[in-house]
Enzyme design. Structure first.
Site, PDB file in Angstrom:
ATOM      1  N   ARG A 110       7.979 103.376-134.312  1.00  0.00           N
ATOM      2  CA  ARG A 110       8.510 103.112-135.652  1.00  0.00           C
ATOM      3  C   ARG A 110       9.350 104.270-136.170  1.00  0.00           C
ATOM      4  NH1 ARG A 110       3.521  99.821-138.496  1.00  0.00           N
ATOM      5  NH2 ARG A 110       4.221  97.810-137.683  1.00  0.00           N
TER       6      ARG A 110
ATOM      7  N   LYS B  20      -5.644  80.989-134.745  1.00  0.00           N
ATOM      8  CA  LYS B  20      -5.988  79.881-135.646  1.00  0.00           C
ATOM      9  C   LYS B  20      -4.790  79.039-136.051  1.00  0.00           C
ATOM     10  CE  LYS B  20      -9.613  82.460-138.033  1.00  0.00           C
ATOM     11  NZ  LYS B  20      -9.886  83.075-139.349  1.00  0.00           N
TER      12      LYS B  20
ATOM     13  N   GLY C  38       1.531  90.415-134.664  1.00  0.00           N
ATOM     14  CA  GLY C  38       0.845  91.619-134.210  1.00  0.00           C
ATOM     15  C   GLY C  38       0.553  91.603-132.723  1.00  0.00           C
TER      16      GLY C  38
ATOM     17  N   GLY D 202       3.378  90.329-140.428  1.00  0.00           N
ATOM     18  CA  GLY D 202       3.263  89.451-141.598  1.00  0.00           C
ATOM     19  C   GLY D 202       4.618  89.070-142.175  1.00  0.00           C
TER      20      GLY D 202
HETATM   21  P1  ADP Z   1      -0.390  87.276-133.642  1.00  0.00           P
HETATM   22  O1  ADP Z   1      -1.004  88.567-134.117  1.00  0.00           O
HETATM   23  O2  ADP Z   1       0.610  87.500-132.548  1.00  0.00           O
HETATM   24  O3  ADP Z   1       0.154  86.447-134.773  1.00  0.00           O
HETATM   25  P2  ADP Z   1      -2.958  85.946-133.617  1.00  0.00           P
HETATM   26  O4  ADP Z   1      -3.481  87.029-134.485  1.00  0.00           O
HETATM   27  O5  ADP Z   1      -2.836  84.586-134.192  1.00  0.00           O
HETATM   28  O6  ADP Z   1      -1.553  86.397-132.964  1.00  0.00           O
HETATM   29  O7  ADP Z   1      -3.909  85.760-132.341  1.00  0.00           O
HETATM   30  C1  ADP Z   1      -4.077  86.730-131.380  1.00  0.00           C
HETATM   31  C2  ADP Z   1      -5.438  86.685-130.779  1.00  0.00           C
HETATM   32  O8  ADP Z   1      -5.810  85.391-130.341  1.00  0.00           O
HETATM   33  C3  ADP Z   1      -5.488  87.574-129.573  1.00  0.00           C
HETATM   34  O9  ADP Z   1      -6.228  88.724-129.865  1.00  0.00           O
HETATM   35  C4  ADP Z   1      -6.142  86.708-128.493  1.00  0.00           C
HETATM   36  O10 ADP Z   1      -7.181  87.366-127.794  1.00  0.00           O
HETATM   37  C5  ADP Z   1      -6.701  85.547-129.262  1.00  0.00           C
HETATM   38  N1  ADP Z   1      -6.744  84.344-128.438  1.00  0.00           N
HETATM   39  C6  ADP Z   1      -5.699  83.684-127.894  1.00  0.00           C
HETATM   40  N2  ADP Z   1      -6.139  82.661-127.138  1.00  0.00           N
HETATM   41  C7  ADP Z   1      -7.483  82.672-127.179  1.00  0.00           C
HETATM   42  C8  ADP Z   1      -8.494  81.859-126.604  1.00  0.00           C
HETATM   43  N3  ADP Z   1      -8.202  80.837-125.814  1.00  0.00           N
HETATM   44  N4  ADP Z   1      -9.780  82.154-126.908  1.00  0.00           N
HETATM   45  C9  ADP Z   1     -10.082  83.205-127.695  1.00  0.00           C
HETATM   46  N5  ADP Z   1      -9.169  84.002-128.265  1.00  0.00           N
HETATM   47  C10 ADP Z   1      -7.886  83.745-128.018  1.00  0.00           C
HETATM   48 MG    MG Z   2      -2.842  88.926-135.085  1.00  0.00          MG
END
Ligand code: ADP
Ligand code: MG
Length: 396
Positions: free
Chosen positions: A37, A203, A353, A376
């Protein structure tokens, strides 16, 4: 619609307050663990210095409590020291943000000089967007530049009330924010088709507004990650012990209905007998997850299908890992998507993230068109939100 930028402001002889994002990861002893950064801000900072301006740098770091006794780890001294090394000149770090030390250093500032103010979140007025605090901060400088994309979705004082204190022709964005806005313009307004969104991660409920907004624009929506199992459960498909949002099945059904043919769910899964390293794993078809097993990643057939779609796209936006990529045994799907993006001639953008972390970890960050610096802020932009921090910067 492009915003007035640091390039458009005559900074010669001016003190330029640059709101940077120096919210870097730290080691346990408070050193800078990753200076990406800080390096990212250098083009904007050099553009000011090279044209005869001086710099007053403002950032937050971490989540200080406001208690000086416990906030010492959030002081910006290590960050300022690293900046000095990277930019190759002395950097004056002061111990307050708008107090006497800051005022003295800023009034003594000469063209070509750099002052780093203390963590702006040490001041209660920052989070509250307090105009009195903003006026004091703005009073230190002649011009304002926002180069902190990762904070653009927040209405904190240094993002909104501070720029409002400057005349319109003395407010601009920096090069980092400019690049983020350019890519968002492509993703939201002028995508080249076929336009493919890849959504995964934890989610559905976190991503629902992004999915709804992107569905209006994309040709395909490829689903992976844990959110897969909420969609499958909504269709009545068995998901074993996979992670699921049991109270969001209606929401998932609504998305499936809205998306129609556009949406793709995995046709196979990598499953494990426990959601951890050294588990037993198997690949099973779409509706074949046995009781007690966990869906941990998209399967190899799905990975190949998604990769083929990505390679034929004109534009690809990706948020959310395809599986629990932090565990090597469950990383293949996420790696396949990242590699397909890297190999695709499309405009390819990654944000979020863990998604950005995955692309970095695979060493592919330089091979995609853009890795967003704002988790975010990137997601809220994809939801279609407009930020106050950018509304206060005039269009060009
Ligand atoms: P981002 O930060 O890129 O927006 P999220 O915070 O929504 O992504 O989700 C990331 C997390 O989801 C990761 O830490 C990953 O381990 C978890 N994840 C992805 N697929 C699965 C799965 N099938 N079962 C459990 N956790 C999962
Ligand atoms: Mg995340």
């Amino acid at each position: 619609m492009s915003k007035q930028s640091v390039r458009d402001i005559d900074v010669a002889g001016q003190k330029v307050l640059v709101r940077v994002d120096f919210n870097v990861p730290q080691t346990s002893d408070g050193q800078v663990a990753d200076d990406r950064r800080i390096r990212g801000a250098l083009p904007t900072l050099k553009a000011v210095l090279d044209r005869g301006g001086s710099l007053i740098l403002v950032s937050h770091l971490g989540r200080p409590s406001g208690d000086p006794a416990t906030d010492a780890p959030f002081r910006l001294d290590p960050v300022a020291a690293r900046l000095g090394e990277l930019i190759g000149q002395p950097v004056k770090k002061v111990g307050d943000t708008i107090g006497p030390e800051a005022q003295a250093a800023c009034s003594a500032l000469q063209p070509g000089g750099i002052v780093v103010l203390e963590n702006v979140r040490f001041n209660k007025g920052e989070k509250k967007g307090d105009p009195a605090f903003a006026a004091k901060l703005a009073g230190l400088a002649d011009c304002y530049v926002n180069d902190a994309f990762g904070t653009c979705h927040r209405d904190e004082a240094s993002m909104v009330a501070v720029p409002e204190q400057f005349p319109a022709d003395r407010r601009g964005i920096g090069f980092l924010v400019e690049k983020e806005l350019e890519i968002l313009d492509t993703l939201l307004r002028f995508p080249k088709h076929p336009y493919v969104a890849v959504m995964g991660g934890a989610k559905v409920s976190d991503k629902i507004l992004v999915i709804e907004n992107l569905l209006k624009k994309v040709d395909r929506l490829l689903i992976g990650g844990a959110m897969t199992y909420t969609f499958l459960a909504a269709q009545g498909v068995p998901i074993g012990s996979s992670r699921v949002e049991a109270d969001k099945l209606d929401l998932a059904r609504h998305v499936l209905e809205m998306a129609g043919e556009k949406i793709a769910l995995p046709s196979d899964h990598l499953i494990a007998d426990k959601p951890a390293a050294r588990a037993q794993t198997r690949v099973v078809g779409r509706a074949e997850i046995p009781d007690g097993w966990f869906g941990m990643d998209i399967g190899p057939t799905t990975a190949a299908e998604y990769a083929a779609i990505i390679k034929q796209a004109g534009t690809v936006v990706w948020n959310g890992p395809m599986g629990m990529f932090e565990v090597e045994a469950f990383a293949a799907g996420t790696r396949a998507v990242a590699e397909a993006m890297a190999a695709s001639p499309a405009v390819t953008a990654v944000g979020g993230g863990e998604s950005a972390e995955a692309v970095e970890k695979f060493g592919l960050a330089e091979k995609v068109s853009h890795v967003s610096t704002g988790g975010g802020a990137f997601l809220e932009s994809l939801e279609g939100k407009a930020f106050n921090s950018l509304k206060v910067i005039p269009d060009r």
